[in-house]
Design an enzyme around this catalytic site. Sequence first.
Site, PDB file in Angstrom:
ATOM      1  N   GLU A 168       0.865  -1.181   0.000  1.00  0.00           N
ATOM      2  CA  GLU A 168       0.000   0.000   0.000  1.00  0.00           C
ATOM      3  C   GLU A 168       0.897   1.224   0.000  1.00  0.00           C
ATOM      4  O   GLU A 168       1.895   1.268   0.733  1.00  0.00           O
ATOM      5  CB  GLU A 168      -0.896  -0.007   1.236  1.00  0.00           C
ATOM      6  CG  GLU A 168      -1.735   1.258   1.406  1.00  0.00           C
ATOM      7  CD  GLU A 168      -2.552   1.237   2.700  1.00  0.00           C
ATOM      8  OE1 GLU A 168      -2.992   0.137   3.103  1.00  0.00           O
ATOM      9  OE2 GLU A 168      -2.732   2.303   3.301  1.00  0.00           O
ATOM     10  N   GLU A 173      -2.038  11.667   3.834  1.00  0.00           N
ATOM     11  CA  GLU A 173      -3.055  11.523   4.865  1.00  0.00           C
ATOM     12  C   GLU A 173      -2.969  12.768   5.743  1.00  0.00           C
ATOM     13  O   GLU A 173      -1.878  13.173   6.152  1.00  0.00           O
ATOM     14  CB  GLU A 173      -2.821  10.273   5.714  1.00  0.00           C
ATOM     15  CG  GLU A 173      -2.929   8.981   4.924  1.00  0.00           C
ATOM     16  CD  GLU A 173      -2.728   7.766   5.812  1.00  0.00           C
ATOM     17  OE1 GLU A 173      -3.736   7.199   6.269  1.00  0.00           O
ATOM     18  OE2 GLU A 173      -1.570   7.396   6.048  1.00  0.00           O
TER      19      GLU A 173
END
Length: 325
Positions: A168, A173
């Site tokens: 991933e 974020e």
Amino acid sequence: MTRTGLPKAGMLTAALLLSGATPPPEDQPLAPLEGRGWQLVWADEFEGEALDRSKWTPEESCWGGGNFERQCYTDRPDNIAVENGLLLLKAKKERFTGPARPPEIAEPGNPRLTQSHTSGKVRTIGKHAWRYGRIEVRAKVPPGQGTWPAVWMMPDDPAYGAWPRSGEIDILEAVNIGAKCKECEGGRGENRTISALHFGDFAPQNRYVDSRTALPTRALQSDDFHVYAVEWGEGLIRFLVDDRVHLTVTADQWSTAAPKAKGKPAAPFDQPFYIMADLAVGGRLSEENNAKGVAPSSFPAQFAIDWIRVYQCASDPETGRACMR
């Protein structure tokens, strides 16, 4: 998106504390696009009046992303809109019932779940995926305790198995921006964004490497648009904010427990990955940090994306490394 409470390969935390007139140190070099040899191969500038569904598929799910998030992602204009040249992912407090999981990981019958909030998530899954390149997003994140916008990448075909064996890549974020933060400099609360890689074996043997990065001015990222990027080549991945590198990871720092990866030193980050963007509500990483929980005053919230662009190395599309000197 970063899972909390899990074993790490090592925290690589860097705060960009440079003024605009100061040359960056060697460990935080400028990496301008011009002259690097990157060639634009795909983009969405969000100039139309609706989401381009030849590029994106909205996700409809209420399972909480494996992180105990509180939203149902819907395919409604209330949660996903293209307006004035921007993709807007909108989170709001409203009780909603929808399918538990997206189709590719749904259980038989895909039971329905109810959540306290709705929001938007779009993916290029099954439509567009890339191996190696530079992926950029120009975006303005929302502030508030309980907000968790992200732009990230997952394997289009998980050749090495289920998460996290196939990897991933988290480009951006932004968790609880502006919320209480004792360790943040600048006096305005949480002012760090996160980039990360996830890999390893099934939980609890999963691992990750991440970086929390402040802007040079220590301003809140919710105040303005910024460009978040990843440069990804064979055996080398680096993350940037406004063209400043804040995290570099090499293949000796990642791994996968998948038997199929034997003899492949760059695995699992040697396969095509697709892009997704979302605005999550709550979840462990958000609710266990800063002021804790989900603040009612944070919603409604919106994650505004000006554009997403994908470049590949014109002289070295097979590995991308020629453009990462």
